[in-house]
Design a protein around this motif. Sequence first.
Motif, PDB file in Angstrom:
ATOM      1  N   PRO B 702       7.747  -4.995   0.221  1.00  0.00           N
ATOM      2  CA  PRO B 702       6.887  -3.813   0.224  1.00  0.00           C
ATOM      3  C   PRO B 702       5.397  -4.109   0.014  1.00  0.00           C
ATOM      4  O   PRO B 702       4.559  -3.265   0.286  1.00  0.00           O
ATOM      5  N   LEU B 705       1.093  -3.353   1.963  1.00  0.00           N
ATOM      6  CA  LEU B 705       1.047  -2.255   2.932  1.00  0.00           C
ATOM      7  C   LEU B 705      -0.167  -1.369   2.721  1.00  0.00           C
ATOM      8  O   LEU B 705      -0.755  -0.873   3.681  1.00  0.00           O
ATOM      9  N   GLY B 706      -0.525  -1.172   1.444  1.00  0.00           N
ATOM     10  CA  GLY B 706      -1.619  -0.248   1.109  1.00  0.00           C
ATOM     11  C   GLY B 706      -2.923  -0.667   1.751  1.00  0.00           C
ATOM     12  O   GLY B 706      -3.569   0.120   2.459  1.00  0.00           O
ATOM     13  N   LEU B 708      -3.374  -2.780   4.109  1.00  0.00           N
ATOM     14  CA  LEU B 708      -3.210  -2.800   5.568  1.00  0.00           C
ATOM     15  C   LEU B 708      -3.486  -1.411   6.141  1.00  0.00           C
ATOM     16  O   LEU B 708      -4.216  -1.254   7.120  1.00  0.00           O
ATOM     17  N   LEU B 709      -2.946  -0.411   5.482  1.00  0.00           N
ATOM     18  CA  LEU B 709      -3.167   0.959   5.943  1.00  0.00           C
ATOM     19  C   LEU B 709      -4.628   1.352   5.823  1.00  0.00           C
ATOM     20  O   LEU B 709      -5.210   1.933   6.748  1.00  0.00           O
TER      21      LEU B 709
END
Lengths: 100, 741
Positions: B702, B705-706, B708-709
Amino acid sequence: MEISIQEMDGRTVAILSGEFDTAAAPEAEQALSPLPEQADRDILIDCTKLEYIASSGLRILLNIVKKAKAAGKRVILKGVNDVIREVLELTGFIKLFDFE
Amino acid sequence: MSPSDNSILRFLRDRVGYSLAIVIFAAVIVELVSILQYNRFRHLVMEDLGKQSVTELWSKTELLNHTLESAEATLQDHLWDLRRSLSDPDSVLLATARMIGTNPDIVGGFITFVPDYYPGKGRLYEPYARKVGGEIRLSQIASPDHDYTLNPDYRKALSDGKGTWTDPYRYVDEHTSDLTTFTYPLKGPDGRIAGVCGIDIDLSWLSDTLNAHQRYPSSFTVMLTRDGQPFAGPSARHPKSGDIGQVVRILNDSTALRKASRNGSTSMIAFRDSLSHDKAFIFYSSREQEPRWRVAQVVFEKELYGRLRKLRLLDFLLTLAALVALFFMIQRVARNERKLRDADMDRARIGNELSIARKIQQSMLPKTFPPYPDRRDIDLYGTLEPARMVGGDLFDFFIRDGKLFFLIGDVSGKGIPAAIVMAMTHSLFNLASADSDDPVDILRSLNGEGCKNNEAGMFVTCFLGILDLGTGNLRYCNAGHDHPLLVTDTVEELPAYANLPIGTFKDIDFEGQERRIAPGTTIFLYTDGLTEAKAADRRMFTKERIVRVLEGFTSDPEARAEKMVSAMQQEVHRFMKGAPQSDDLTLLAIRYNGGEDVAWSESVLLRNDVGQIGLLGDFVKSAADRAGMGKGPASQVRLAVEEVVVNAMEYAYPEGTEGTVSVEAACGGGRLTFVVSDGGTAFDPTAAPPPDISLPAEDRTPGGLGILLAKSLMDTVHYVRQDGKNRLTLTKNIKPKENGN
C-alpha cells in the motif's frame, strides 16, 4: 461515509456512500475486511453513491482483493465515478478489480 | 585465386613486403643497367687500348730508331776520312777509332778488306777499334780462324752495295752484350771496292727501356728479329710472369697472324697465357724501315678490366647501400603516411565527438523561447555562441514556487576542459537549487563541490539571482562575474559585492544581496565574451557600447527580451566585422512585468491527528470553490492535499508526540497554490521511489500511493526544507470554463 452490506442474487454486496477519506478509513476497514471470508461467492462493491476515495481507502480495498483472490473469489466494483476511476487508473488498481 | 597467391598478395600489401618488392625491382633495374654499362665500357677500353698501343709501341721504339739512325749517320760522315786513310793500313785503324769515338752509342768499328788489299798485311785484314771501359782499343782481328769473307753479312754488303743492319746477336768477351752491326761497302778513292766497313751498336739497354714503364704490371714488350727470334724482352730487372716463349711462337705462327685484327699499322691477337691461363692480348707492329724488326706488347685482360671490375664492385656496393637506404626511406615514408592517415582519422573522430559534445552541451541550455508563453509576469531570452565547438559559458533558469531562479556563468579557459566544468557547474546548480531558495546557500554548495578534485585549478565566475515573481524581490549573489545591467528608463549597473569566483578556495563565504525590481525592468546579463569581443584591429567592444545599445530600449516600455538580445548580437557582430570570435558569448535578458495579483489567501492549522482530515476537506473544498474550480479538479486538489497532509501527520513527528501541520491556500496568477508545512523531521516525500503499479494484487504494497496521487493530480509538487520546516508546495492551474472531469 456510510456502508451497508447486503446479500443480493447470492452475492455479497457492499454499498458505499459519501466520502471514503482517511478519517473514515478505520471504521470502513472494520466493516469491509471480514467480507472475503464471510461471502459465499463474489463480492460486489457498489460505488454509485461514493463521491471520493483517498489512498487509505485504496489500501483497504487492496486488502480485500488480496484475501478474496486467495479464497478464489472476485471483487467487482460497480458505478465508479470519473474521479474515482482516475484515481484507480493512476494507481494501477484498475487492473485489480472487475467492473460491472 | 589460389591460397599461395593470396599470401603473396597479403605479403605485398603488408608494408615490409611492399617496400621490399619496390627495392628488389629497383635492384634488378640498376643491375641490368650496370651490366650494360660494364660491357659498353669494356668495348671502349678495348678500342682505347688499340689506339693507345700504337702510340706506345712507337714511342717505345723511338729511342731505338734514333740510335740506329745516328749510328748510320756517323758512319756516313766518316766515310771520307776512312777513304782518305786507305793508303796506309795503320792510319785506317786510327780513322776507325776516330769514327767510333764521336758516337757514344757505337761500341765498336771495323773494316773488313777485300782479300789481299794490303799486300803487306796478308790475305785478310780487319782493323778493329773497340771501346773497353772508356778507352778505345785497337787491334787487327782477322785470322785464318776468323775468315770474315765467309760471313753472309760481308757478302751481302758487297753484293747489295748499300748499308745493312744485322739482326741482333750475342757477343761474349769479358762482358755479354747484345749487339747489332751496320755494314756498309767502302770504296777507295779510285772507285774500287776496298772492303766493308761496319759499326757495332750495343742494344743491351733495349730490354729495360721497353719494359721499364708498363701501364699494367704484368704487361711486357718483346722485340723480334726479322726471322722471328726474340732479342729484347722482359729482363732480370723487369721480370714478367707471362710465357714469353708462347708469345714468340704465336708471332711466328702464320695461321695465328692471319687471324689478327688490324688497326692501322698495329695488329692484335687474343690468346690465353699458357702459364696463368689468363686471357691476354698481343698488340704488335713492324718497324717501317730497315731493319724490319717487330715489336709486340702483351696485355692481360684481368688487368685491363681489373680497374673496371673494381669500379663495378664499388658501384655495386654503393648501389646496394643506396637500395638499403631506399628501403628504409620507403618504410619511413609509409610509416609517416600511416601516421598521417591515423592522425586524420583521429582528427575526424575528435571532430565528430566534438560535434556530439556540442549537441550535448547545447541541449543542457534552455532552448525553448519564450520559455513561459502563458506567463505575463516574466519575459526571458538567452543565447550562447561558443567560440569553439564547445565552450565554457553557461546560463540556465527555471521557475519554482513563484520564483525565477537564473544563473549565468563563465568557466575560466575555453574548449573541452571548460566545457566539462561548465556541464559540472550546470548540474550542480540544478542539484543545489532544488531544495534551497537562498542564492548564497546555492553558491556555497556549488563552491564546495567545485573545489573538490579541482586539480586543474579551473574556476567559474557567475551571477545567481532568485526573483520573487510575486513581489519583485531579487535575492542575488555575484561570484566574480560581470555586473548585470538594469534597463528601465535608464541603464544602470546592478551593484554587487565582489565575491571570489567559484572553485578558487574551499572555505570562502559568499555575501548575498537583495533588491526590489520594479515592474518593467529588464535585467541584462552577459559574459566577458561580449565586453571583450574584438574587432579585426584588436579594439574591444567594451561596456560603453553595451550600455549604448541598451539605451536604445529605455524609451520602449514594451521591449521584449528577445529584441534586446538580438540587437546586442547584431551590434557585436557588426563591430567584429567577421573577425574570429575569441571567447564564448552569452547574453541573457529577463524582463519583469510585475507580479500577478494574489487574489486571496487563507490558511488552516491542523494537529497531527487524522481525525482532523474532515476539517481539511472542508478547507480545500471551499478554497477550490472560491477559486472557481470545477467539481472534478476540486476533487483532485482535495485528494492531493489530503494525501500530503496525512503523510505529514503520520510521519513528521515521532509517534505519540503532538505537532502541527499548516496548510496555506493562495489564489493568483491563474493558479491555486497550497503550501503544506510542518516542523517535524526533515523528510522529502517527493524523493521516494514511486510504487510499481503494474504488479498483481498479491504483490502490491500500500505504500507510496499518496505522493503518487498528489504528483499525478496536481500541476506541480515541490519540496524544500526551509527554516527548520518541511515545506511542500502544490499548485493547480485553474481552468474556470471546464466543469467536472
